[in-house]
Design a protein around this motif. Structure first.
Motif, PDB file in Angstrom:
ATOM      1  N   THR A 208      -6.458  -8.435  -2.545  1.00  0.00           N
ATOM      2  CA  THR A 208      -5.510  -9.201  -1.738  1.00  0.00           C
ATOM      3  C   THR A 208      -4.225  -8.408  -1.538  1.00  0.00           C
ATOM      4  O   THR A 208      -3.918  -7.494  -2.305  1.00  0.00           O
ATOM      5  CB  THR A 208      -5.174 -10.545  -2.423  1.00  0.00           C
ATOM      6  OG1 THR A 208      -4.199 -11.239  -1.667  1.00  0.00           O
ATOM      7  CG2 THR A 208      -4.669 -10.328  -3.833  1.00  0.00           C
ATOM      8  N   ASP A 209      -3.493  -8.779  -0.499  1.00  0.00           N
ATOM      9  CA  ASP A 209      -2.155  -8.186  -0.322  1.00  0.00           C
ATOM     10  C   ASP A 209      -1.070  -9.158  -0.753  1.00  0.00           C
ATOM     11  O   ASP A 209       0.119  -8.951  -0.486  1.00  0.00           O
ATOM     12  CB  ASP A 209      -1.940  -7.749   1.135  1.00  0.00           C
ATOM     13  CG  ASP A 209      -2.142  -8.877   2.128  1.00  0.00           C
ATOM     14  OD1 ASP A 209      -2.349 -10.034   1.695  1.00  0.00           O
ATOM     15  OD2 ASP A 209      -2.117  -8.602   3.344  1.00  0.00           O
ATOM     16  N   LYS A 210      -1.495 -10.262  -1.416  1.00  0.00           N
ATOM     17  CA  LYS A 210      -0.552 -11.240  -1.965  1.00  0.00           C
ATOM     18  C   LYS A 210      -0.766 -11.372  -3.475  1.00  0.00           C
ATOM     19  O   LYS A 210      -0.738 -12.459  -4.035  1.00  0.00           O
ATOM     20  CB  LYS A 210      -0.744 -12.591  -1.283  1.00  0.00           C
ATOM     21  CG  LYS A 210      -0.451 -12.576   0.211  1.00  0.00           C
ATOM     22  CD  LYS A 210      -0.601 -13.955   0.824  1.00  0.00           C
ATOM     23  CE  LYS A 210      -0.282 -13.924   2.317  1.00  0.00           C
ATOM     24  NZ  LYS A 210      -0.430 -15.274   2.927  1.00  0.00           N
ATOM     25  N   GLU A 230      -3.058  -1.749  -8.823  1.00  0.00           N
ATOM     26  CA  GLU A 230      -2.700  -1.217  -7.507  1.00  0.00           C
ATOM     27  C   GLU A 230      -3.918  -0.497  -6.919  1.00  0.00           C
ATOM     28  O   GLU A 230      -4.617   0.247  -7.604  1.00  0.00           O
ATOM     29  CB  GLU A 230      -1.523  -0.246  -7.617  1.00  0.00           C
ATOM     30  CG  GLU A 230      -0.240  -0.886  -8.144  1.00  0.00           C
ATOM     31  CD  GLU A 230       0.351  -1.883  -7.152  1.00  0.00           C
ATOM     32  OE1 GLU A 230       0.073  -1.758  -5.939  1.00  0.00           O
ATOM     33  OE2 GLU A 230       1.080  -2.799  -7.601  1.00  0.00           O
ATOM     34  N   GLU A 238      -4.682   1.200   3.598  1.00  0.00           N
ATOM     35  CA  GLU A 238      -3.524   0.355   3.317  1.00  0.00           C
ATOM     36  C   GLU A 238      -3.483  -0.026   1.845  1.00  0.00           C
ATOM     37  O   GLU A 238      -4.515  -0.245   1.219  1.00  0.00           O
ATOM     38  CB  GLU A 238      -3.579  -0.915   4.172  1.00  0.00           C
ATOM     39  CG  GLU A 238      -3.449  -0.664   5.658  1.00  0.00           C
ATOM     40  CD  GLU A 238      -3.502  -1.962   6.449  1.00  0.00           C
ATOM     41  OE1 GLU A 238      -3.729  -3.032   5.830  1.00  0.00           O
ATOM     42  OE2 GLU A 238      -3.318  -1.910   7.683  1.00  0.00           O
ATOM     43  N   LYS A 239      -2.265  -0.116   1.310  1.00  0.00           N
ATOM     44  CA  LYS A 239      -2.106  -0.485  -0.086  1.00  0.00           C
ATOM     45  C   LYS A 239      -2.267  -1.995  -0.263  1.00  0.00           C
ATOM     46  O   LYS A 239      -1.818  -2.783   0.564  1.00  0.00           O
ATOM     47  CB  LYS A 239      -0.725  -0.060  -0.592  1.00  0.00           C
ATOM     48  CG  LYS A 239      -0.537   1.443  -0.701  1.00  0.00           C
ATOM     49  CD  LYS A 239       0.813   1.784  -1.311  1.00  0.00           C
ATOM     50  CE  LYS A 239       0.967   3.291  -1.467  1.00  0.00           C
ATOM     51  NZ  LYS A 239       2.263   3.658  -2.089  1.00  0.00           N
ATOM     52  N   ASN A 240      -2.927  -2.363  -1.345  1.00  0.00           N
ATOM     53  CA  ASN A 240      -3.047  -3.778  -1.716  1.00  0.00           C
ATOM     54  C   ASN A 240      -3.210  -3.862  -3.230  1.00  0.00           C
ATOM     55  O   ASN A 240      -2.992  -2.875  -3.932  1.00  0.00           O
ATOM     56  CB  ASN A 240      -4.209  -4.465  -0.973  1.00  0.00           C
ATOM     57  CG  ASN A 240      -5.503  -3.685  -1.087  1.00  0.00           C
ATOM     58  OD1 ASN A 240      -5.750  -3.012  -2.094  1.00  0.00           O
ATOM     59  ND2 ASN A 240      -6.336  -3.751  -0.058  1.00  0.00           N
ATOM     60  N   GLU A 241      -3.568  -5.028  -3.737  1.00  0.00           N
ATOM     61  CA  GLU A 241      -3.761  -5.200  -5.181  1.00  0.00           C
ATOM     62  C   GLU A 241      -5.149  -5.756  -5.462  1.00  0.00           C
ATOM     63  O   GLU A 241      -5.720  -6.490  -4.654  1.00  0.00           O
ATOM     64  CB  GLU A 241      -2.724  -6.156  -5.782  1.00  0.00           C
ATOM     65  CG  GLU A 241      -1.288  -5.666  -5.728  1.00  0.00           C
ATOM     66  CD  GLU A 241      -0.588  -6.065  -4.458  1.00  0.00           C
ATOM     67  OE1 GLU A 241       0.352  -5.346  -4.060  1.00  0.00           O
ATOM     68  OE2 GLU A 241      -0.994  -7.075  -3.855  1.00  0.00           O
ATOM     69  N   ASP A 263      -4.226 -17.034   0.063  1.00  0.00           N
ATOM     70  CA  ASP A 263      -4.590 -15.904   0.931  1.00  0.00           C
ATOM     71  C   ASP A 263      -6.006 -16.127   1.459  1.00  0.00           C
ATOM     72  O   ASP A 263      -6.983 -15.852   0.767  1.00  0.00           O
ATOM     73  CB  ASP A 263      -4.501 -14.586   0.155  1.00  0.00           C
ATOM     74  CG  ASP A 263      -4.815 -13.377   1.043  1.00  0.00           C
ATOM     75  OD1 ASP A 263      -5.006 -13.563   2.263  1.00  0.00           O
ATOM     76  OD2 ASP A 263      -4.877 -12.253   0.504  1.00  0.00           O
TER      77      ASP A 263
END
Length: 285
Positions: A208-210, A230, A238-241, A263
């Motif tokens: 997710t990016d949230k 990370e 793209e960076k996300n978690e 999300d």
């Protein structure tokens, strides 16, 4: 709040113990004893005494367990003895009460299978709560204290085999001894299966990016922790978690609902874990 949760947990524990005892007593009284099935343990000894000497199973259970509880007090401690006294006393009572019921079947094969399933499930439920129905369950706990990596079901199988051998000597019928062995294997399998299923948990990986928003919600609204990793998507770069969370199976629906509420584009992967130690997870043995 915490006191209420402790009371609920304690009540659930003793309800589980009593239910396990009822299952064991039912198996002994309506399957094992009337069909001369000796699958080991005190139930096997009581069956032998009943058919040879006419001693009521409830009485023989009580006498044998009183002797074994003395050993448990010394080596396993007061808590185990307290819960075992409850289990052993209730088992003696329910065995005697259920002995007035007619047998559910006179087919020895069916009695062996179904009796073993009920017996194994009942013993397993008592054991996972740290209690015992008495008899060889106490001996198996003593052995496991010395050899903690040995499964309870395997220990019971070894100890109970000696009682089956005794039944062969007493009844002089090889078929009954073989049915006893069959029942022993099925009961041991039931115990190990139940305990292993209770140890199974789920690992959730949430891309997710949230991540920060989701993790804060989970930490504040559930007893489970969250680890944030990370990551970078290989396709979009793209960076996300990636959130890593250990869960019990019954927690999955609400977990997934809340993740997708925060999300709707979250990517969730579940995997099975056979054992999780620590942070609110309990290992059943």
């Amino acid at each position: 709040m915490r006191q209420r949760e402790n009371m609920k947990s304690t009540l659930q524990k003793y309800v589980t113990i009593v239910f396990g005892v009822v299952l064991v007593a039912f198996a002994i009284s309506v399957f094992y004893t009337p069909n001369k099935i000796v699958s080991g343990g005190v139930s096997g000894v009581s069956t032998i005494f009943y058919h040879m000497l006419g001693v009521q199973p409830g009485l023989s259970f009580a006498v044998i367990n009183i002797l074994l509880l003395a050993l448990a007090w010394k080596f396993l401690g007061f808590v185990f003895v307290k819960d075992t006294i409850l289990g052993a006393a209730l088992l003696s009572l329910f065995v005697q009460l259920f002995s007035y019921l007619p047998p559910l079947t006179t087919d020895v094969f069916l009695a062996s299978i179904f009796g073993a399933v009920f017996y194994g499930a009942g013993v397993g439920l008592a054991l996972i709560e740290g209690a015992s129905t008495g008899g060889t369950d106490i001996l198996s706990r003593l052995v496991q204290k010395a050899f903690p990596h040995v499964k309870i079901g395997s220990i019971l199988m070894l100890v109970d085999a000696l009682v089956i051998l005794l039944s062969l000597i007493v009844f002089k019928t090889i078929n009954l001894a073989l049915y006893g062995i069959l029942a022993l294997f099925v009961a041991s399998f039931s115990i190990n299966l139940l305990i292993s299923k209770l140890n199974v948990s789920k690992l959730a990986f949430v891309v997710t990016d949230k991540g920060e928003e989701i993790s804060k919600f989970l930490v504040s609204h559930s007893p489970r922790g969250v680890t944030i990793i990370e990551s970078v998507g290989a396709y979009t770069m793209e960076k996300n978690e990636v959130l890593l969370c250990a869960l019990k199976e019954n927690e999955l629906p609400r977990f997934q609902e809340e993740i997708l509420r925060i999300d709707g584009k979250a990517f969730i992967i579940y995997s099975e874990s056979t054992t999780i130690v620590g942070n609110g997870f309990r290992v059943f043995k």
